[in-house]
Design a protein around this motif. Structure first.
Motif, PDB file in Angstrom:
ATOM      1  N   PRO A  11      85.465  -6.492  11.727  1.00 36.93           N
ATOM      2  CA  PRO A  11      84.900  -8.172  12.474  1.00 36.93           C
ATOM      3  C   PRO A  11      84.105  -8.549  11.933  1.00 36.93           C
ATOM      4  O   PRO A  11      82.844  -7.843  11.618  1.00 36.93           O
ATOM      5  CB  PRO A  11      85.362  -7.150  13.835  1.00 36.93           C
ATOM      6  N   GLU A  12      83.871  -9.704  12.118  1.00 38.95           N
ATOM      7  CA  GLU A  12      82.646 -10.974  11.556  1.00 38.95           C
ATOM      8  C   GLU A  12      81.564 -10.258  12.622  1.00 38.95           C
ATOM      9  O   GLU A  12      80.258 -10.329  12.277  1.00 38.95           O
ATOM     10  CB  GLU A  12      83.288 -12.153  12.246  1.00 38.95           C
ATOM     11  N   LYS A  13      81.657  -9.999  13.927  1.00 34.00           N
ATOM     12  CA  LYS A  13      80.954  -9.607  14.302  1.00 34.00           C
ATOM     13  C   LYS A  13      79.916  -8.576  14.061  1.00 34.00           C
ATOM     14  O   LYS A  13      78.586  -8.126  14.212  1.00 34.00           O
ATOM     15  CB  LYS A  13      81.221  -9.251  16.273  1.00 34.00           C
ATOM     16  N   ASP A  14      80.352  -7.765  13.120  1.00 36.51           N
ATOM     17  CA  ASP A  14      79.815  -6.468  13.198  1.00 36.51           C
ATOM     18  C   ASP A  14      79.352  -6.724  11.356  1.00 36.51           C
ATOM     19  O   ASP A  14      78.743  -5.897  10.427  1.00 36.51           O
ATOM     20  CB  ASP A  14      80.493  -5.307  13.170  1.00 36.51           C
ATOM     21  N   LEU A  15      78.994  -7.509  10.901  1.00 40.28           N
ATOM     22  CA  LEU A  15      78.715  -8.136   9.437  1.00 40.28           C
ATOM     23  C   LEU A  15      76.870  -9.314  10.148  1.00 40.28           C
ATOM     24  O   LEU A  15      76.895  -9.590  11.352  1.00 40.28           O
ATOM     25  CB  LEU A  15      79.646  -9.168   8.547  1.00 40.28           C
ATOM     26  N   ILE A  16      76.210  -8.845   9.386  1.00 43.41           N
ATOM     27  CA  ILE A  16      74.332  -9.534   9.197  1.00 43.41           C
ATOM     28  C   ILE A  16      74.512  -9.412   7.578  1.00 43.41           C
ATOM     29  O   ILE A  16      74.738  -9.562   6.993  1.00 43.41           O
ATOM     30  CB  ILE A  16      73.719  -8.605   9.964  1.00 43.41           C
ATOM     31  N   LEU A  17      74.088 -10.987   7.640  1.00 41.12           N
ATOM     32  CA  LEU A  17      73.631 -11.430   6.004  1.00 41.12           C
ATOM     33  C   LEU A  17      71.885 -11.589   6.015  1.00 41.12           C
ATOM     34  O   LEU A  17      71.095 -12.787   7.147  1.00 41.12           O
ATOM     35  CB  LEU A  17      74.494 -13.001   5.977  1.00 41.12           C
ATOM     36  N   GLU A  18      71.145 -11.340   5.441  1.00 47.79           N
ATOM     37  CA  GLU A  18      69.782 -11.109   4.266  1.00 47.79           C
ATOM     38  C   GLU A  18      70.427 -12.236   3.661  1.00 47.79           C
ATOM     39  O   GLU A  18      71.226 -11.000   2.425  1.00 47.79           O
ATOM     40  CB  GLU A  18      69.678  -9.701   4.448  1.00 47.79           C
ATOM     41  N   ASP A  19      70.023 -12.914   3.298  1.00 51.87           N
ATOM     42  CA  ASP A  19      70.740 -13.789   1.946  1.00 51.87           C
ATOM     43  C   ASP A  19      68.897 -14.723   1.397  1.00 51.87           C
ATOM     44  O   ASP A  19      69.116 -15.123   0.642  1.00 51.87           O
ATOM     45  CB  ASP A  19      71.285 -14.832   2.565  1.00 51.87           C
ATOM     46  N   LYS A  20      68.214 -13.981   1.750  1.00 53.55           N
ATOM     47  CA  LYS A  20      67.232 -15.130   1.750  1.00 53.55           C
ATOM     48  C   LYS A  20      66.217 -14.583   0.069  1.00 53.55           C
ATOM     49  O   LYS A  20      65.459 -14.649  -0.801  1.00 53.55           O
ATOM     50  CB  LYS A  20      65.519 -13.816   2.596  1.00 53.55           C
ATOM     51  N   SER A  21      66.747 -12.998   0.087  1.00 60.37           N
ATOM     52  CA  SER A  21      65.951 -12.408  -1.542  1.00 60.37           C
ATOM     53  C   SER A  21      67.152 -12.237  -2.435  1.00 60.37           C
ATOM     54  O   SER A  21      68.424 -12.889  -2.950  1.00 60.37           O
ATOM     55  CB  SER A  21      66.161 -10.655  -0.519  1.00 60.37           C
ATOM     56  N   LYS A  22      66.258 -12.552  -3.551  1.00 58.93           N
ATOM     57  CA  LYS A  22      66.728 -12.704  -4.759  1.00 58.93           C
ATOM     58  C   LYS A  22      66.734 -12.173  -5.910  1.00 58.93           C
ATOM     59  O   LYS A  22      66.880 -11.832  -6.909  1.00 58.93           O
ATOM     60  CB  LYS A  22      66.277 -14.317  -5.248  1.00 58.93           C
ATOM     61  N   ASN A  23      66.252 -10.458  -5.550  1.00 57.20           N
ATOM     62  CA  ASN A  23      65.790  -9.278  -6.142  1.00 57.20           C
ATOM     63  C   ASN A  23      65.982  -8.295  -5.502  1.00 57.20           C
ATOM     64  O   ASN A  23      65.442  -8.281  -3.860  1.00 57.20           O
ATOM     65  CB  ASN A  23      64.087  -9.373  -7.543  1.00 57.20           C
ATOM     66  N   THR A  24      65.829  -7.087  -5.526  1.00 56.77           N
ATOM     67  CA  THR A  24      65.982  -5.779  -5.501  1.00 56.77           C
ATOM     68  C   THR A  24      64.440  -5.685  -4.236  1.00 56.77           C
ATOM     69  O   THR A  24      64.993  -4.980  -3.604  1.00 56.77           O
ATOM     70  CB  THR A  24      66.046  -4.633  -6.182  1.00 56.77           C
ATOM     71  N   TYR A  25      63.789  -5.502  -5.101  1.00 54.45           N
ATOM     72  CA  TYR A  25      62.295  -5.623  -4.634  1.00 54.45           C
ATOM     73  C   TYR A  25      62.473  -7.014  -3.157  1.00 54.45           C
ATOM     74  O   TYR A  25      61.470  -5.974  -1.919  1.00 54.45           O
ATOM     75  CB  TYR A  25      60.965  -6.160  -5.359  1.00 54.45           C
ATOM     76  N   GLU A  26      62.527  -7.818  -3.203  1.00 56.18           N
ATOM     77  CA  GLU A  26      62.853  -9.075  -2.130  1.00 56.18           C
ATOM     78  C   GLU A  26      64.194  -8.102  -1.259  1.00 56.18           C
ATOM     79  O   GLU A  26      63.432  -8.407   0.427  1.00 56.18           O
ATOM     80  CB  GLU A  26      63.112 -10.605  -2.368  1.00 56.18           C
ATOM     81  N   GLN A  27      64.653  -7.901  -1.344  1.00 55.34           N
ATOM     82  CA  GLN A  27      66.161  -7.178  -0.439  1.00 55.34           C
ATOM     83  C   GLN A  27      65.055  -5.692   0.816  1.00 55.34           C
ATOM     84  O   GLN A  27      65.452  -5.901   1.411  1.00 55.34           O
ATOM     85  CB  GLN A  27      66.778  -6.316  -0.781  1.00 55.34           C
ATOM     86  N   ALA A  28      64.344  -5.182  -0.472  1.00 55.14           N
ATOM     87  CA  ALA A  28      63.748  -4.164   1.061  1.00 55.14           C
ATOM     88  C   ALA A  28      63.285  -4.585   1.691  1.00 55.14           C
ATOM     89  O   ALA A  28      62.628  -4.293   2.531  1.00 55.14           O
ATOM     90  CB  ALA A  28      62.948  -2.909  -0.354  1.00 55.14           C
ATOM     91  N   ILE A  29      62.256  -5.689   1.175  1.00 55.90           N
ATOM     92  CA  ILE A  29      60.937  -6.100   2.114  1.00 55.90           C
ATOM     93  C   ILE A  29      62.100  -6.829   3.506  1.00 55.90           C
ATOM     94  O   ILE A  29      61.213  -6.533   4.566  1.00 55.90           O
ATOM     95  CB  ILE A  29      60.356  -7.585   1.469  1.00 55.90           C
ATOM     96  N   GLU A  30      63.204  -7.994   2.805  1.00 53.29           N
ATOM     97  CA  GLU A  30      63.818  -8.168   4.022  1.00 53.29           C
ATOM     98  C   GLU A  30      64.129  -7.204   4.983  1.00 53.29           C
ATOM     99  O   GLU A  30      64.397  -7.430   6.261  1.00 53.29           O
ATOM    100  CB  GLU A  30      64.971  -9.263   3.334  1.00 53.29           C
TER     101      GLU A  30
END
Length: 197
Positions: free
Chosen positions: A77-96
């Protein structure tokens, strides 16, 4: 046995435990979302966080807007989804993701990546975790049923694995990736912690 070989062997046997969130790392086209959905349906965690905002299908970076319909169609269900879309690479994903973990008081997360990317992803997240959120427990759920020799726009996974191992060496020199020794130490610490949900 080298530290790299030991780390790879141990991470390959990492089993995700009950967690607060499943982190679906963008990349490798549509190859990873089924693993995240499977973990969600098995009760590993109550939500899936899609991490990544790089839009480049030629490199395998399919955005959330392209993957989300498949996740919904698979029964999440959509209520159980979260979006993190600021990151552009793996290191930024880790920070976010570390910021999200702190904001939401997550104690444990499961990283979902393709097998070839799992080693660098885990060491990158570990590098950030030890500075930003040292008590967070991370498990790895690599997608291991993918064809190593499949020709994709972004290359064959067997070749991408070699590239990933090279990147680990390069990024360790920039302090953007933890060392294999630190990875081994963390996996030992995690096992000893015996924290269960």
């Amino acid at each position: 046995m080298t530290e790299r070989e030991a780390f790879i062997a141990l991470l390959d046997t990492d089993e995700p435990q009950k967690s607060d969130a499943i982190i679906l790392l963008e990349g490798d086209g549509f190859a990873r979302y089924k693993k995240a959905v499977s973990l969600y349906k098995s009760g590993i965690a109550p939500l899936i966080c899609f991490s990544g905002g790089f839009d480049d299908e030629k490199s395998g970076a399919f955005t959330y807007e392209k993957v989300k319909p498949l996740i919904l169609e698979a029964g999440v269900p959509e209520k159980d989804l979260i979006l993190e879309d600021k990151s552009k690479n793996t290191y930024e994903q880790a920070i976010e993701i570390m910021q999200l973990a702190q904001q939401n008081n997550w104690k444990r997360i499961v990283l979902v990546a393709s097998h070839y990317h799992s080693y660098r992803a885990f060491l990158t997240f570990l590098c950030v975790q030890k500075l930003k959120f040292p008590d967070l427990i991370m498990d790895m759920a690599a997608v291991k049923d993918l064809d190593w020799y499949e020709e994709t726009d972004w290359g064959r996974r067997i070749d991408l694995l070699a590239s990933e191992l090279d990147k680990i060496e390069v990024y360790q020199n920039k302090n953007n990736v933890a060392s294999y020794a630190e990875g081994l130490e963390y996996l030992k610490w995690k096992k000893q912690k015996q924290e269960r949900y």
